[in-house]
Design a protein around this motif. Structure first.
Motif, short mmCIF file in Angstrom:
data_model
loop_
_atom_site.label_atom_id
_atom_site.label_comp_id
_atom_site.label_asym_id
_atom_site.label_seq_id
_atom_site.Cartn_x
_atom_site.Cartn_y
_atom_site.Cartn_z
N ARG A 43 0.83 -1.21 0.00
CA ARG A 43 0.00 0.00 0.00
C ARG A 43 0.86 1.26 0.00
O ARG A 43 0.59 2.21 -0.74
CB ARG A 43 -0.93 -0.01 1.21
CG ARG A 43 -2.02 -1.08 1.12
CD ARG A 43 -2.80 -1.22 2.39
NE ARG A 43 -3.71 -2.36 2.33
CZ ARG A 43 -4.32 -2.87 3.39
NH1 ARG A 43 -4.13 -2.34 4.59
NH2 ARG A 43 -5.13 -3.92 3.26
N ASP A 44 1.90 1.27 0.82
CA ASP A 44 2.79 2.44 0.82
C ASP A 44 3.59 2.52 -0.47
O ASP A 44 3.94 3.61 -0.92
CB ASP A 44 3.73 2.39 2.03
CG ASP A 44 3.07 2.96 3.29
OD1 ASP A 44 2.06 3.66 3.15
OD2 ASP A 44 3.58 2.70 4.40
N ALA A 45 3.89 1.37 -1.07
CA ALA A 45 4.60 1.38 -2.36
C ALA A 45 3.75 2.08 -3.42
O ALA A 45 4.26 2.88 -4.22
CB ALA A 45 4.93 -0.04 -2.79
N LEU A 46 2.45 1.80 -3.44
CA LEU A 46 1.56 2.45 -4.40
C LEU A 46 1.46 3.94 -4.10
O LEU A 46 1.42 4.77 -5.03
CB LEU A 46 0.19 1.80 -4.35
CG LEU A 46 0.09 0.38 -4.93
CD1 LEU A 46 -1.31 -0.18 -4.71
CD2 LEU A 46 0.45 0.37 -6.41
N ARG A 47 1.42 4.30 -2.84
CA ARG A 47 1.36 5.72 -2.46
C ARG A 47 2.64 6.45 -2.88
O ARG A 47 2.60 7.58 -3.35
CB ARG A 47 1.13 5.86 -0.96
CG ARG A 47 -0.23 5.38 -0.48
CD ARG A 47 -0.30 5.35 1.03
NE ARG A 47 -0.19 6.70 1.58
CZ ARG A 47 0.19 6.95 2.83
NH1 ARG A 47 0.53 5.97 3.64
NH2 ARG A 47 0.23 8.19 3.27
N LEU A 48 3.77 5.76 -2.73
CA LEU A 48 5.05 6.35 -3.15
C LEU A 48 5.07 6.54 -4.66
O LEU A 48 5.49 7.60 -5.16
CB LEU A 48 6.20 5.46 -2.70
CG LEU A 48 7.62 5.95 -3.02
CD1 LEU A 48 7.93 7.24 -2.26
CD2 LEU A 48 8.66 4.88 -2.66
N ALA A 49 4.59 5.54 -5.40
CA ALA A 49 4.57 5.63 -6.86
C ALA A 49 3.62 6.73 -7.34
O ALA A 49 3.85 7.35 -8.38
CB ALA A 49 4.15 4.29 -7.46
N ALA A 50 2.58 7.01 -6.56
CA ALA A 50 1.60 8.04 -6.92
C ALA A 50 2.00 9.43 -6.44
O ALA A 50 1.29 10.40 -6.69
CB ALA A 50 0.23 7.67 -6.36
N GLY A 51 3.14 9.53 -5.75
CA GLY A 51 3.59 10.83 -5.25
C GLY A 51 2.85 11.30 -4.02
O GLY A 51 2.89 12.50 -3.68
N GLU A 52 2.17 10.39 -3.33
CA GLU A 52 1.40 10.78 -2.14
C GLU A 52 2.24 10.77 -0.87
O GLU A 52 1.85 11.36 0.14
CB GLU A 52 0.21 9.83 -1.97
CG GLU A 52 -0.79 9.90 -3.13
CD GLU A 52 -1.85 8.82 -3.03
OE1 GLU A 52 -1.82 8.05 -2.04
OE2 GLU A 52 -2.70 8.74 -3.94
N ILE A 53 3.38 10.09 -0.90
CA ILE A 53 4.29 10.07 0.25
C ILE A 53 5.71 10.27 -0.24
O ILE A 53 6.02 10.06 -1.43
CB ILE A 53 4.19 8.76 1.06
CG1 ILE A 53 4.58 7.56 0.17
CG2 ILE A 53 2.82 8.60 1.69
CD1 ILE A 53 4.69 6.25 0.94
#
Length: 389
Positions: free
Chosen positions: A364-374
């Motif tokens: 989940r955090d990997a997807l957030r990182l890829a989306a620029g959210e974290i």
């Protein structure tokens, strides 16, 4: 050191094992001269307390090479769901049983996988677990002996039994740790992969995907695909190792030089002499011709059309993975492989790292990182996740 050579004796031990909470299992086999593993020895052990109910021994060797032995009592035990079947690094053992009887032991517990879930590192060896958990040492001098020869030496028998007797202590420790940490579901997800027949089926048309090559020309890969297809089919049909047909380096050479005649095969530096004529030579030439004429050209491995790699994101995902794995106390490779991280960076989303317990720990955090959210922040040697915006 009792060795079972008769079906009735195996049935007696397996009936006793059905009364035990678990049975530890290991095998010794040979594969140097065959495609399919040749099963040479099976080791079984039950908790010592369980023998009080039967009056028998708690650990035995089973000789599958004996003409007086059928393994059906063992397979009946494998179907008995009240007794856990405990293996270490079970994949090769399970492949043997699946190929022989089209079944998997249920329920199954793999101590190598459980150890990774419990923080012992990636692909931890049995000897390491024996030393760290059972507080014992193993004599590995018999490890590479010929297990098909009879009679077995005392050293071979002692080595073989040690692979299941110490396993009892390891299983009880790791089982308790999983309950304590609430990670039993993590192990169940990994066991599901081991119990999936697809894990053990090698399709000739997919064999080329396992060949390492630096050349990514679609035409080269088409020829390689056909050569690998032929080799796999030929080796399976005759139960011989792939390398007896031709080795990977010879196959890569053939895909590059594109021989069209037996005379061309004679110029190969790497092709075995017996592969330059007869059925193998004919198969090679037909495969090369099929690859040259193929209109279905494969994409280079690890690449998808329209999805350029993102090296910077791959690097960030590796940093995130290391931080998340350290926090969870599990091996990074158990969560995601390097190729999965690269695929994630190109936009792929149908990945094991984004499913099940892996999604909770990392995905989940990997997807957030890829989306620029974290973003990632380093402080005091630790990596932290920082929300963006």
């Amino acid at each position: 050191m009792p060795t079972i050579t008769r079906t009735e004796d195996l049935a007696r031990f397996c009936e006793a094992a059905k009364l035990a909470p678990y049975v530890t299992v290991d095998t010794e086999f040979l594969r140097e001269r065959t495609y399919w593993s040749k099963l040479c020895l099976i080791q079984l052990a039950i908790p010592p307390a369980s023998t009080a109910k039967t009056g028998g021994g708690d650990a035995v060797l089973v000789d599958p090479l004996s003409e007086e032995l059928s393994l059906e009592p063992l397979y009946d035990l494998f179907r008995h769901e009240a007794t856990v079947k405990v293996f270490h690094a079970a994949r090769q053992d399970l492949e043997i049983f699946y190929h022989d009887a089209q079944l998997f032991p249920v329920p199954l517990f793999d101590t190598q996988v459980a150890a990774m879930v419990c923080g012992f590192g990636e692909q931890v060896g049995y000897e390491t677990l024996v030393r760290k958990i059972a507080r014992a040492d193993l004599d590995k001098s018999s490890r590479f002996t010929d297990w098909s020869r009879r009679p077995l030496s005392d050293a071979q028998a002692a080595y073989a039994l040690a692979d299941v007797t110490h396993l009892r202590v390891i299983y009880e420790y790791l089982s308790a740790e999983l309950k304590k940490t609430g990670r039993e579901a993590w192990l169940a997800e990994e066991i599901a992969v081991l119990e999936d027949p697809e894990t053990y089926i090698t399709r000739p048309e997919e064999a080329w995907l396992k060949v390492r090559t630096r050349t990514n020309s679609p035409r080269f890969l088409a020829i390689l695909r056909e050569l690998a297809r032929f080799r796999e089919s030929y080796a399976q049909a005759r139960d011989i190792p792939r390398s007896r047909v031709y080795k990977d380096d010879a196959m890569i050479e053939l895909a590059s030089t594109k021989p069209l005649t037996e005379a061309d095969l004679g110029k190969s530096r790497l092709l075995l002499r017996e592969a330059r004529k007869g059925d193998i030579a004919n198969g090679i030439l037909a495969a090369v011709k099929a690859g040259i004429e193929s209109k279905d050209l494969p994409q280079p491995k690890g690449e998808e059309p329209g999805k350029p790699g993102n090296a910077a994101l791959s690097d960030l995902l590796r940093v995130l993975l290391k931080a998340k794995a350290d926090a969870a106390g599990v091996a990074p490779k158990l969560i995601a492989s390097s190729s999965e991280l690269d695929a994630l960076a190109t936009g792929s989303r149908d990945l094991p790292a984004l499913q099940g317990w892996r999604a909770e720990v990392f995905g989940r955090d990997a997807l957030r990182l890829a989306a620029g959210e974290i973003a990632l922040s380093a402080k005091g040697g630790a990596v932290r996740v920082v929300p963006v915006g």
